[in-house]
Write a protein that holds these residues in place. Structure first.
Motif, PDB file in Angstrom:
ATOM      1  N   UNK A 111     -12.895  -7.561 -14.319  1.00 35.23           N
ATOM      2  CA  UNK A 111     -12.002  -7.154 -13.239  1.00 35.23           C
ATOM      3  C   UNK A 111     -12.775  -7.077 -11.934  1.00 35.23           C
ATOM      4  N   UNK A 112     -12.043  -7.181 -10.837  1.00 34.82           N
ATOM      5  CA  UNK A 112     -12.664  -7.049  -9.527  1.00 34.82           C
ATOM      6  C   UNK A 112     -11.881  -5.992  -8.752  1.00 34.82           C
ATOM      7  N   UNK A 113     -12.587  -5.039  -8.219  1.00 34.99           N
ATOM      8  CA  UNK A 113     -11.933  -4.004  -7.418  1.00 34.99           C
ATOM      9  C   UNK A 113     -12.293  -4.275  -5.961  1.00 34.99           C
ATOM     10  N   UNK A 114     -11.309  -4.862  -5.276  1.00 33.89           N
ATOM     11  CA  UNK A 114     -11.578  -5.422  -3.946  1.00 33.89           C
ATOM     12  C   UNK A 114     -11.033  -4.498  -2.863  1.00 33.89           C
ATOM     13  N   UNK A 115     -11.385  -3.233  -2.943  1.00 33.47           N
ATOM     14  CA  UNK A 115     -10.818  -2.247  -1.999  1.00 33.47           C
ATOM     15  C   UNK A 115     -11.100  -2.592  -0.552  1.00 33.47           C
ATOM     16  N   UNK A 116     -12.224  -3.258  -0.280  1.00 37.42           N
ATOM     17  CA  UNK A 116     -12.594  -3.521   1.108  1.00 37.42           C
ATOM     18  C   UNK A 116     -11.868  -4.756   1.640  1.00 37.42           C
ATOM     19  N   UNK A 117     -11.963  -5.868   0.908  1.00 39.09           N
ATOM     20  CA  UNK A 117     -11.447  -7.123   1.477  1.00 39.09           C
ATOM     21  C   UNK A 117      -9.995  -7.412   1.101  1.00 39.09           C
ATOM     22  N   UNK A 118      -9.558  -6.937  -0.068  1.00 39.01           N
ATOM     23  CA  UNK A 118      -8.159  -7.172  -0.462  1.00 39.01           C
ATOM     24  C   UNK A 118      -7.608  -5.915  -1.106  1.00 39.01           C
ATOM     25  N   UNK A 119      -7.297  -4.913  -0.285  1.00 42.94           N
ATOM     26  CA  UNK A 119      -6.881  -3.630  -0.855  1.00 42.94           C
ATOM     27  C   UNK A 119      -5.552  -3.731  -1.598  1.00 42.94           C
ATOM     28  N   UNK A 120      -5.303  -2.729  -2.430  1.00 43.60           N
ATOM     29  CA  UNK A 120      -4.150  -2.763  -3.338  1.00 43.60           C
ATOM     30  C   UNK A 120      -3.243  -1.572  -3.032  1.00 43.60           C
ATOM     31  N   UNK A 121      -3.068  -1.301  -1.728  1.00 43.68           N
ATOM     32  CA  UNK A 121      -2.393  -0.075  -1.306  1.00 43.68           C
ATOM     33  C   UNK A 121      -0.923  -0.019  -1.743  1.00 43.68           C
ATOM     34  N   UNK A 122      -0.291  -1.182  -1.876  1.00 42.68           N
ATOM     35  CA  UNK A 122       1.151  -1.166  -2.173  1.00 42.68           C
ATOM     36  C   UNK A 122       1.465  -0.502  -3.507  1.00 42.68           C
ATOM     37  N   UNK A 123       0.504  -0.554  -4.439  1.00 42.69           N
ATOM     38  CA  UNK A 123       0.769   0.040  -5.751  1.00 42.69           C
ATOM     39  C   UNK A 123       0.070   1.374  -5.932  1.00 42.69           C
ATOM     40  N   UNK A 124      -0.431   1.959  -4.848  1.00 41.36           N
ATOM     41  CA  UNK A 124      -1.281   3.150  -4.996  1.00 41.36           C
ATOM     42  C   UNK A 124      -0.447   4.419  -5.136  1.00 41.36           C
ATOM     43  N   UNK A 125      -0.528   5.028  -6.308  1.00 40.67           N
ATOM     44  CA  UNK A 125       0.153   6.306  -6.534  1.00 40.67           C
ATOM     45  C   UNK A 125      -0.843   7.433  -6.718  1.00 40.67           C
ATOM     46  N   UNK A 126      -2.055   7.253  -6.137  1.00 39.57           N
ATOM     47  CA  UNK A 126      -3.135   8.231  -6.364  1.00 39.57           C
ATOM     48  C   UNK A 126      -3.251   9.242  -5.245  1.00 39.57           C
TER      49      UNK A 126
END
Ligand code: SAM
Ligand code: SF4
Length: 360
Positions: A278-293
């Protein structure tokens, strides 16, 4: 600290604008309480708790070597932490992850796990750990109700591991992985923060190769900037695109596997491998749309986005005698103001805390 202005009454949005989530289902929270949902319609169901900011390592990407930790009086006491978990669960939070600093060094951690696992509404309880103490603790933690662990391992090379962590031994992590498997803390997820000129070459390849034979999920993380070491973090970040390219150069094109838009890790598989990458690309391709944290810092602040400074103080009102209902309201109002995403592209770095106070 943000103003905890009330969320507008009766105006909880039911649909998300352009988002892979499409329509948001509004489920009632346990006990009929209002559900924590933000101004963009994202349901807040995941609480990550930093049990302590202290750690038995000093990873170069996480904190300076001379890091000063919080005083004990500033940390949430066990009963305070458990009260805040109950408040969160009453508002629809069902997933909890314990992190830090190093969560396994928190006194009473097994009892804390047991109490959280028994909290009505909590259905998933996991931990992110460096694994140093896991050989002894995996069994008791699993028996207390912990379901899974993510174990950090940035390289398999003993000398480099020692350098990156400033004094760690990679053998301890191997023992941790075996102990976690034996205790049934599955699936095993391994986290590697990729740092330029430290572990961005053969180390990534060695880690990726582990998935050929093992049903593990190896996740490569883009280094994020925080606190006092942002220059180092920003200069040495390796992007998701670069990581993927290097791994594909050795193993061929990676196969995409199902992406649920909620897990921040983009999942792939080397052809024929037992495990996943897996790749966690918080900097270059964030995944904010699914963030329930949302996050609870070790000193009892509700942190609304990892990479934004916005926080709501819950511990002070709790210590001043706030009722359960008042704490619920503070959490609901705070969650409502969760920012959409980070501002790294605009040069906005959350400098008020280091990673060990937030827990990742
Ligand atoms: N001590 C535990 C550990 O290392 O797994 C838990 C706390 S640590 C802060 C949680 C996760 O954040 C780890 O996987 C760690 O590698 C990651 N992390 C630390 N600093 C980071 C940074 N600057 N950028 C991205 N991830 C980071
Ligand atoms: Fe400690 Fe985890 Fe930070 Fe490393 S990443 S210094 S193990 S808190």
């Amino acid at each position: 600290m943000i103003q905890t202005t009330p969320r507008p009454a009766g105006s909880i949005p039911i649909t998300l604008l352009e988002s892979p989530l499409g329509k948001v289902r509004i489920d009632p929270a346990p006990g009929g309480a209002p559900l924590a949902i933000d101004q963009f319609g994202r349901r807040i169901n995941y609480l990550r708790i930093s049990l302590t900011d202290a750690c038995n390592l000093r990873c170069v990407y996480c904190m300076p070597e001379d890091m000063q930790f919080m005083s004990r009086a500033d940390l949430m006491r066990d009963e305070e932490l458990l009260t805040l978990v109950r408040v969160a669960a009453s508002l629809g939070v069902n997933k909890v992850r314990l992190t830090g600093g190093e969560p396994s060094i928190r006194p009473n951690v097994v009892e804390i796990v047991r109490a959280i696992a028994q909290t009505p509404g909590i259905t998933d309880l996991a931990m992110t750990t460096n694994g140093l103490l896991l050989e002894k603790m995996a069994g008791p933690l699993a028996q207390a109700g912990l379901k899974r662990v993510n174990i950090s391992i940035d390289t398999l090379n003993p000398e480099k591991f020692h350098t990156i962590t400033r004094w760690g031994h990679v053998d301890d992590v191997w023992r941790a992985i075996s102990a976690a498997e034996a205790a049934g803390l599955l699936p095993i997820k391994l986290n590697s923060v990729v740092v330029r000129n430290f572990n961005d070459r053969e180390d990534m390849i060695d880690l990726a190769r582990l998935t050929l034979e093992n049903e593990w999920d190896v996740r490569f993380i883009e280094m994020m900037p925080f606190g006092e070491i942002t220059d180092f973090q920003q200069t040495n970040v390796v992007t998701y695109a670069e990581m993927k390219q290097r791994i594909e150069a050795v193993f061929g094109p990676l196969e995409e596997t199902t992406y649920d838009y909620v897990d921040p890790s983009r999942p792939f598989r080397i052809a024929g491998a037992a495990g996943t990458l897996g790749f966690i690309s918080s900097v270059t391709e964030p995944f904010c749309q699914g963030c329930g944290r949302v996050r609870l810092t070790a000193d009892g602040k509700l942190r609304l986005c990892l990479l934004r400074e916005d926080e709501v103080d819950l511990l002070t009102p709790l210590r001043q005698g706030a009722t359960f209902a008042e704490l619920q309201q503070l959490m609901l109002d705070g969650a409502y103001h969760k920012p959409w995403g980070h501002g790294l592209a605009q040069g906005l770095v959350a400098g008020n805390r280091a990673m060990n106070q937030l827990g990742g």
